[in-house]
Design an enzyme around this catalytic site. Structure first.
Site, PDB file in Angstrom:
ATOM      1  N   HIS A  99       0.839  -1.213   0.000  1.00 32.54           N
ATOM      2  CA  HIS A  99       0.000   0.000   0.000  1.00 32.54           C
ATOM      3  C   HIS A  99       0.864   1.249   0.000  1.00 32.54           C
ATOM      4  O   HIS A  99       2.087   1.183   0.183  1.00 32.54           O
ATOM      5  CB  HIS A  99      -0.903   0.021   1.241  1.00 32.54           C
ATOM      6  CG  HIS A  99      -0.171   0.179   2.539  1.00 32.54           C
ATOM      7  ND1 HIS A  99       0.547  -0.851   3.114  1.00 32.54           N
ATOM      8  CD2 HIS A  99      -0.028   1.238   3.372  1.00 32.54           C
ATOM      9  CE1 HIS A  99       1.093  -0.435   4.236  1.00 32.54           C
ATOM     10  NE2 HIS A  99       0.769   0.838   4.424  1.00 32.54           N
ATOM     11  N   ASP A 101       0.433   5.099   1.952  1.00 30.28           N
ATOM     12  CA  ASP A 101      -0.414   5.688   2.994  1.00 30.28           C
ATOM     13  C   ASP A 101      -1.311   6.797   2.426  1.00 30.28           C
ATOM     14  O   ASP A 101      -0.841   7.662   1.685  1.00 30.28           O
ATOM     15  CB  ASP A 101       0.455   6.271   4.120  1.00 30.28           C
ATOM     16  CG  ASP A 101       1.351   5.210   4.750  1.00 30.28           C
ATOM     17  OD1 ASP A 101       0.939   4.039   4.799  1.00 30.28           O
ATOM     18  OD2 ASP A 101       2.464   5.555   5.193  1.00 30.28           O
ATOM     19  N   HIS A 254       4.806   0.305   0.306  1.00 25.62           N
ATOM     20  CA  HIS A 254       5.506  -0.460   1.337  1.00 25.62           C
ATOM     21  C   HIS A 254       4.617  -1.585   1.854  1.00 25.62           C
ATOM     22  O   HIS A 254       3.400  -1.597   1.621  1.00 25.62           O
ATOM     23  CB  HIS A 254       6.009   0.438   2.470  1.00 25.62           C
ATOM     24  CG  HIS A 254       4.961   1.253   3.132  1.00 25.62           C
ATOM     25  ND1 HIS A 254       4.425   2.398   2.581  1.00 25.62           N
ATOM     26  CD2 HIS A 254       4.329   1.090   4.322  1.00 25.62           C
ATOM     27  CE1 HIS A 254       3.525   2.908   3.395  1.00 25.62           C
ATOM     28  NE2 HIS A 254       3.426   2.137   4.454  1.00 25.62           N
ATOM     29  N   ARG A 269       4.868   6.091  13.983  1.00 32.18           N
ATOM     30  CA  ARG A 269       4.785   6.697  12.643  1.00 32.18           C
ATOM     31  C   ARG A 269       4.183   8.093  12.687  1.00 32.18           C
ATOM     32  O   ARG A 269       3.159   8.307  13.343  1.00 32.18           O
ATOM     33  CB  ARG A 269       3.945   5.823  11.708  1.00 32.18           C
ATOM     34  CG  ARG A 269       4.130   6.202  10.246  1.00 32.18           C
ATOM     35  CD  ARG A 269       3.268   5.376   9.331  1.00 32.18           C
ATOM     36  NE  ARG A 269       1.994   6.026   9.080  1.00 32.18           N
ATOM     37  CZ  ARG A 269       1.001   5.477   8.391  1.00 32.18           C
ATOM     38  NH1 ARG A 269       1.119   4.269   7.895  1.00 32.18           N
ATOM     39  NH2 ARG A 269      -0.120   6.131   8.194  1.00 32.18           N
TER      40      ARG A 269
HETATM   41  C1  SIN Z   1       3.005   1.082   7.812  1.00 31.65           C
HETATM   42  O1  SIN Z   1       2.374   0.573   6.904  1.00 31.65           O
HETATM   43  O2  SIN Z   1       3.060   2.290   7.971  1.00 31.65           O
HETATM   44  C2  SIN Z   1       3.763   0.188   8.778  1.00 31.65           C
HETATM   45  C3  SIN Z   1       5.104  -0.171   8.282  1.00 31.65           C
HETATM   46  C4  SIN Z   1       5.812  -1.072   9.254  1.00 31.65           C
HETATM   47  O3  SIN Z   1       5.323  -1.296  10.365  1.00 31.65           O
HETATM   48  O4  SIN Z   1       6.888  -1.547   8.929  1.00 31.65           O
END
Ligand code: SIN
Length: 280
Positions: A99, A101, A254, A269
């Site tokens: 995905h 964000d 990611h 995050r």
């Molecule tokens: C996310 O999708 O922001 C999480 C990425 C992660 O936990 O490595």
């Protein structure tokens, strides 16, 4: 403050590793260098960092205004920091599918700044895929097929009351009553920072092409997704304690691997605000 002599080296597949920098005290000149590197490489990885939540917020604010995620729980005492957490008892992780964000927003998030707080003994890597390369390496026929197309993105099927997370052991991510209208973006965008063409559809939040049903859209979407997942354009980030990753949500996808059942993982995050996207 003068810029430090930071070093930027392209990483395998996607992104770049940045060294000789302390993210707890970056100068304005460093930030300008990092922002350009982020636009060029799509993701930046920093080893050997040890930043506090306050320094995390200060770093993010130097790059762009903060865009608080409306679905993730906040870190205690820090409403702008989202907690990306999986306990030893849970089986579902957050972000465990390809995905980017906030593509469901009218002005999708420009980037995210992720700090490793508590890591499992092994596993829990994050994969990054390069969407510049995904577009550049498409054959001419597919490029012609997607030129001018727009795609509809949404979040209800993931974060809604009946969405994916509601059926899992991370049900607090499912938010009833949060306004989540569908949003339309060009399939090939002009990256606002680099000016380069980028493939901007993703398996988690893109629903269909505008003017087509999901069924009509799926064959081409699946072809684009399979192409974008080419391992030649993917980097596997193996986290170390204190490590920081900053990624550009317009230039990369990611995927947080969920291969550490029985162990705790906590990441912090901060999401960075972006702008409306234009066609390439
Ligand atoms: C996310 O999708 O922001 C999480 C990425 C992660 O936990 O490595």
């Amino acid at each position: 403050m003068l810029a430090t002599a930071l070093r930027i080296e392209a990483a395998d597949g996607c992104g770049a590793t940045v060294s000789d920098i302390d993210l707890a005290r970056v100068s304005d000149a460093d930030v300008a260098t990092l922002r350009q590197a982020l636009f060029d490489h799509g993701a930046l990885f920093f080893r050997g960092q040890s930043i506090t939540p306050e320094q995390h917020i200060a770093l993010a604010e130097k790059i762009a205004p903060i865009d608080v995620n409306r679905f993730f729980p906040a870190a205690p005492g820090y409403p702008v920091i989202a907690k990306v957490e999986k306990t030893a008892e849970q089986t579902t992780n957050i972000g465990g599918g390809w995905h980017t964000d906030h593509s469901y927003d009218i002005a999708p998030a420009m980037g995210s700044v992720l700090v490793a707080r508590d890591l499992p003994p092994e596993g829990g890597d994050t994969l990054f895929a390069d969407m510049y390369a995904a577009y550049d390496t498409l054959d001419a026929e597919t490029k012609a097929q997607i030129a001018g197309l727009r795609a509809v993105h949404g979040s209800d099927h993931v974060f809604g009351e009946k969405g994916v997370y509601a059926q899992t052991d991370q049900p607090e991510l499912a938010k009833g009553g949060v306004e989540t209208p569908e949003t339309v973006h060009p399939v090939v965008i002009r990256h606002p920072g680099s000016g380069k063409a980028v493939l901007y559809v993703n398996p988690s939040f893109t629903l269909r092409f505008e003017g087509q049903t999901r069924e009509e859209s799926l064959p081409l979407l699946m072809k684009l997704y399979a192409h974008a997942m080419n391992p030649a354009h993917v980097h596997t980030l193996v986290w170390e304690p204190g490590m920081v990753a900053i990624w550009d949500n317009r230039a990369t996808w990611h995927f947080a691997k969920n291969d550490y059942h029985g162990h705790y993982r906590l990441m912090h995050r901060i999401t960075l605000a972006g702008c409306e996207l234009e066609a390439a």
